[in-house]
Design an enzyme around this catalytic site. Structure first.
Site, mmCIF file in Angstrom:
data_model
loop_
_atom_site.group_PDB
_atom_site.id
_atom_site.type_symbol
_atom_site.label_atom_id
_atom_site.label_comp_id
_atom_site.label_asym_id
_atom_site.label_seq_id
_atom_site.Cartn_x
_atom_site.Cartn_y
_atom_site.Cartn_z
ATOM 1 N N GLY A 1 0.828 -1.194 0.000
ATOM 2 C CA GLY A 1 0.000 0.000 0.000
ATOM 3 C C GLY A 1 0.863 1.244 0.000
ATOM 4 O O GLY A 1 1.724 1.407 0.871
ATOM 5 N N CYS B 1 -10.745 8.454 8.506
ATOM 6 C CA CYS B 1 -10.717 7.609 9.705
ATOM 7 C C CYS B 1 -11.888 7.781 10.654
ATOM 8 O O CYS B 1 -12.525 6.792 11.033
ATOM 9 C CB CYS B 1 -9.409 7.867 10.471
ATOM 10 S SG CYS B 1 -7.931 7.373 9.578
ATOM 11 N N SER C 1 -3.011 -0.940 8.998
ATOM 12 C CA SER C 1 -4.368 -0.466 8.730
ATOM 13 C C SER C 1 -5.227 -0.614 9.979
ATOM 14 O O SER C 1 -4.999 -1.482 10.816
ATOM 15 C CB SER C 1 -4.998 -1.271 7.594
ATOM 16 O OG SER C 1 -4.195 -1.231 6.436
ATOM 17 N N THR D 1 -9.252 0.041 4.488
ATOM 18 C CA THR D 1 -10.292 -0.727 5.179
ATOM 19 C C THR D 1 -11.553 0.138 5.229
ATOM 20 O O THR D 1 -11.952 0.601 6.307
ATOM 21 C CB THR D 1 -9.858 -1.116 6.604
ATOM 22 O OG1 THR D 1 -9.429 0.064 7.320
ATOM 23 C CG2 THR D 1 -8.712 -2.114 6.566
ATOM 24 N N PRO D 2 -12.172 0.377 4.080
ATOM 25 C CA PRO D 2 -13.324 1.286 4.019
ATOM 26 C C PRO D 2 -14.559 0.679 4.664
ATOM 27 O O PRO D 2 -14.584 -0.509 5.015
ATOM 28 C CB PRO D 2 -13.529 1.464 2.511
ATOM 29 C CG PRO D 2 -13.047 0.185 1.922
ATOM 30 C CD PRO D 2 -11.875 -0.226 2.773
ATOM 31 N N ALA E 1 -8.968 5.238 20.115
ATOM 32 C CA ALA E 1 -8.370 6.569 20.002
ATOM 33 C C ALA E 1 -9.160 7.441 19.029
ATOM 34 O O ALA E 1 -9.493 8.598 19.332
ATOM 35 C CB ALA E 1 -6.915 6.451 19.550
#
Length: 602
Positions: A54, A324, A178, A139-140, A271
Site C-alpha cells: 500500500g 478515519c 491499517s 479498510t473502508p 483513540a
C-alpha cells in the site's frame, strides 16, 4: 531468516499513552496485564528488508521515515497501482504532506547516502524479498451486505494476506498498520495456516498508526507512542522485539509500548472514537452558544484550561472529515451491535449523528441569511480538503456543502490551494447519476480572488492559513503553560469618513506600489461600497496598510480587495472560525461563524 542472540532488551514494560513531551518528569504507570521483554532473554530477529503493501497516506510517509532513519535497511513501498507508484518516483508526489519530500528524497534518490527507499509495482517480488511486511491497505466501510454502512470492509486485507501466503518462501513478520476490527489478526492467521507453504512461519503484529494528516511526518519522527501488539508466545515476543528494534533507531525506548495483540487492535479504534467524540461534543456546545449568545471560542478556551480536559481538539467547526473518524466510529458501532450491546452502539452512533447535524445546521444558516433562497446566487467555497495542510478530500464537509448548495440552485465556485481539480470532480461525481447536469453549476478556480469575484457569499470550509485575517503572534514559550496564556479581545479601529480613491490590486493580493500612496491617506473609500454604511465603522488607514503589508509577507488573502469585487450585501460563512469577524465587519462583511450569534442564527 537470520536469527542472532543478544542480551536482554531494555525494559519495555507497557505504559499508558501519556505524552512524554512535558516540562516536568513523571513516572508512567505500567500495565499490570502486559509483558516485558526484560523478563527473559529474547532471540533477536534482524530486520534487513521491509515491504509496505500500500502506497497511500500511511505506507508512503511511514516507509519514507523508516528508510531515512535506517539507512542499512532496504525499504520497498509496493502497490498494484502503477500510476501511483510512478508519482512516488517523481517530485510531484501523489499526496501532499508537509515535510514529506524532504524526508523522502535522500533515501529514494541517494542524496549524500546510499539509496534504500524503493517504490515498486512488482508486489509479489517485494513480498518475497521482505523480512517484515506492513499491511497499509484500505479498510473502508462496507457499502452493501451485512453491516453495510457500519462494518469495515476487509477485502483488501484478505487479498494481501492471500498474496503473502502464496508468495512467501521463508519466515515473515506481518504487521497490521491499517485500522482493523478486533480479532482481524486471527482471520489473517487462518489464511496463512490454510495457504502458507510447509515450514514457513508467519508472526502477526498489530502496530497501528496514529498519524494526523498535515503533521504526519512530525508524528512519525517524534511520536507520542509506538504501539506494538503481539501474542505472548516466544515467537510473538521475538517478532515484537524485532519491530521495536527498528523504531528504537530514533524513538526512545520508553515510548515504545507493547501489549496484547487484541488490545493494540482495539486501541486504534478507541483513540479515533474518543477524538471524534471530543469534536462532536464541542460542536454540540456550539449550537447552544449560538442560541444563547455565548462565544464557543471563549467557552473552549476556558474549558481547555482545566488540566483534566486540556485544549486539544476543542476547536468547533462544520464537522470532522477524513478517512478515519467516521469510518472507525461506525465500525465500533457495528462491533457493539454484534456483541449485543445496543446502548453502547447508540452512544457512539450519536457522535456521527452530531457531526452530520452540524453540517445541516450550517447549510440552513446560509439559506436563512440569503433571503431563504439561493437560486442563481453565487457562493464561493474557500477550501475543499477536509483539513488544512493536506490534499485529502475524503469525507470533507465541503462535499456536503456543495451538494446542498446545488440542490438550492446556487452557482458554486471552489478554490483550494492543494487539492487537485481532478480530485474535486471525482469526489462530487461519486454516487451522483446526475453529475453532468450538476457540473454545469460548479467552477473550480485557480485563486481565492477568482472564486470570490461577483459572489453573494463566501463559505470557508477549510482552515487554510491564507484565508485568515487574524493578527499573527510570534511564538511564545509561555503559551505551553495554561496559567500564562492571556486571552486578548480585539479592539475596534477608529472611525473615519474621509473619502479617497482605492488602491490597485492584483490577483487578490495588494500591490506594493499602492502602499506609499495609501500611507498618505486617512481612510479607505466608501464611495465604491467597500463598506456598507450603517453596518460598521470603516477600518483606519493605518490598520489597513499594516494588514496589506502582513498579507504580502505571508501570502494571505487580502479581504479588502475581496470586498471590492463581491456583490452586496457581502456574507462570509466561516465554518472554521479562522477570520477576525470584527475586522471583516469594518470592511462591510456580515460574518457568520460557528458557535457565535449572528444574523442568520437558527
Amino acid at each position: 531468516m537470520s536469527l542472532i542472540m543478544e542480551g536482554p532488551m531494555v525494559d519495555m514494560l507497557p505504559q499508558d499513552c501519556t505524552n512524554l513531551a512535558t516540562t516536568h518528569q513523571t513516572q508512567r504507570p505500567s500495565n499490570p496485564h502486559a509483558f516485558s521483554f526484560s523478563q527473559t532473554p529474547v532471540v533477536r530477529r534482524k530486520i534487513r528488508k521491509i515491504c509496505s503493501l500500500g502506497a497511500g497516506y500511511v505506507g508512503g510517509p511511514t516507509c519514507a521515515v523508516i528508510a531515512n532513519k535506517c539507512p542499512d535497511i532496504q525499504v520497498i513501498v509496493a502497490d498494484l497501482n502503477s500510476q501511483r507508484i510512478a508519482s512516488w518516483n517523481t517530485d510531484h508526489l501523489p499526496i501532499y504532506e508537509p515535510g514529506l519530500i524532504e524526508v523522502l528524497k535522500p533515501a529514494r534518490d541517494g542524496i549524500d547516502r546510499t539509496a534504500n527507499l524503493i517504490f515498486s509495482d512488482n508486489v509479489r517480488e517485494s513480498i518475497a524479498a521482505a523480512d517484515l511486511i506492513f499491511l497499509c491497505v484500505p479498510t473502508p466501510t462496507k457499502f452493501t451486505g451485512m453491516g453495510a454502512g457500519r462494518a469495515a470492509d476487509l477485502v483488501f486485507v484478505e487479498k494481501a494476506a492471500r498474496m503473502i501466503a502464496e508468495v512467501a518462501e521463508d519466515d515473515k513478520i506481518v504487521v497490521e498498520k491499517s485500522t482493523v476490527p478486533c480479532k482481524t489478526a486471527d482471520r489473517i492467521r487462518g489464511t496463512f495456516s490454510a495457504m502458507g507453504k510447509p515450514g514457513v512461519r508467519f508472526d502477526i503484529l498489530s502496530n497501528p498508526e496514529f498519524l494526523a494528516e498535515g503533521t504526519a511526518i512530525n508524528d512519525l519522527l517524534v511520536p507520542d507512542r509506538i504501539l506494538i501488539g503481539s501474542l505472548k508466545t516466544e515467537q510473538g515476543l521475538q517478532a515484537c522485539a524485532a519491530l521495536a528494534d527498528v523504531y528504537a533507531r530514533w524513538v526512545p525506548r520508553e515510548r515504545i509500548i507493547t501489549m496484547n495483540l487484541w488490545s493494540a487492535e482495539m486501541a486504534k479504534l478507541a483513540a479515533n472514537a474518543l477524538l471524534a467524540q471530543r469534536i462532536s461534543s464541542i460542536n454540540a456546545l456550539s449550537a447552544v452558544c449560538e442560541a444563547t449568545g455565548a462565544d464557543i471560542d471563549e467557552v473552549a478556551f476556558a474549558v481547555g484550561l482545566d488540566r483534566r480536559i486540556g485544549s486539544k481538539m476543542l476547536k468547533s467547526s462544520i464537522g470532522f472529515g477524513g478517512s478515519c473518524f467516521k469510518k472507525d466510529v461506525l465500525n465500533l458501532v457495528y462491533i457493539a451491535e454484534t456483541m449485543h450491546l445496543p446502548e453502547v452502539a447508540s452512544y457512539w452512533n450519536s457522535v456521527v449523528e452530531i457531526n452530520e447535524y452540524q453540517k445541516d445546521r450550517f447549510i440552513k444558516r446560509i439559506v436563512a441569511c440569503l433571503f431563504q433562497t439561493l437560486t442563481n446566487k453565487k457562493v464561493a467555497i474557500l477550501g475543499y480538503a477536509y483539513k488544512k495542510d493536506t490534499g485529502d478530500t475524503r469525507e470533507s464537509a465541503a462535499i456536503s456543502i456543495v451538494h446542498h448548495l446545488i440542490v438550492e440552485n446556487a452557482e458554486v465556485t471552489i478554490y483550494d490551494p492543494k487539492v487537485e481539480e481532478s480530485a474535486i470532480w471525482e469526489s462530487l461525481s461519486c454516487g451522483n447519476d446526475k453529475f453532468d447536469k450538476v457540473k454545469q453549476r460548479i467552477s473550480v478556480c485557480k485563486t481565492a480572488f477568482e472564486a470570490c469575484e461577483d459572489a453573494d457569499a463566501v463559505v470557508i470550509a477549510t482552515e487554510w492559513d491564507e484565508f485568515s485575517n487574524k493578527t499573527i503572534k510570534l511564538p511564545n514559550t509561555t503559551q505551553s503553560n495554561p496559567a500564562k496564556i492571556s486571552h486578548s479581545i480585539t479592539q475596534r479601529a477608529s472611525n473615519s469618513s474621509q473619502d479617497s480613491e482605492p488602491p490597485a490590486f492584483t490577483n487578490g493580493i495588494s500591490s506594493k506600489s499602492s502602499l506609499a500612496d495609501l500611507s498618505s491617506r486617512t481612510s479607505v473609500a466608501d464611495d465604491d461600497e467597500t463598506a456598507v454604511k450603517g453596518t460598521a465603522p470603516l477600518v483606519s488607514i493605518r490598520e489597513h496598510v499594516a494588514t496589506i503589508e502582513q498579507n504580502q509577507s505571508d501570502g494571505r488573502l487580502d479581504w479588502s480587495h475581496v470586498a471590492r469585487v463581491m456583490r452586496k450585501p457581502m456574507y462570509v460563512f466561516d465554518g472554521r472560525n479562522v477570520v477576525d469577524a470584527a475586522k471583516l465587519a469594518r470592511l462591510g462583511f456580515r460574518v457568520e461563524g460557528i458557535g457565535k450569534a449572528g444574523t442568520g442564527t437558527l
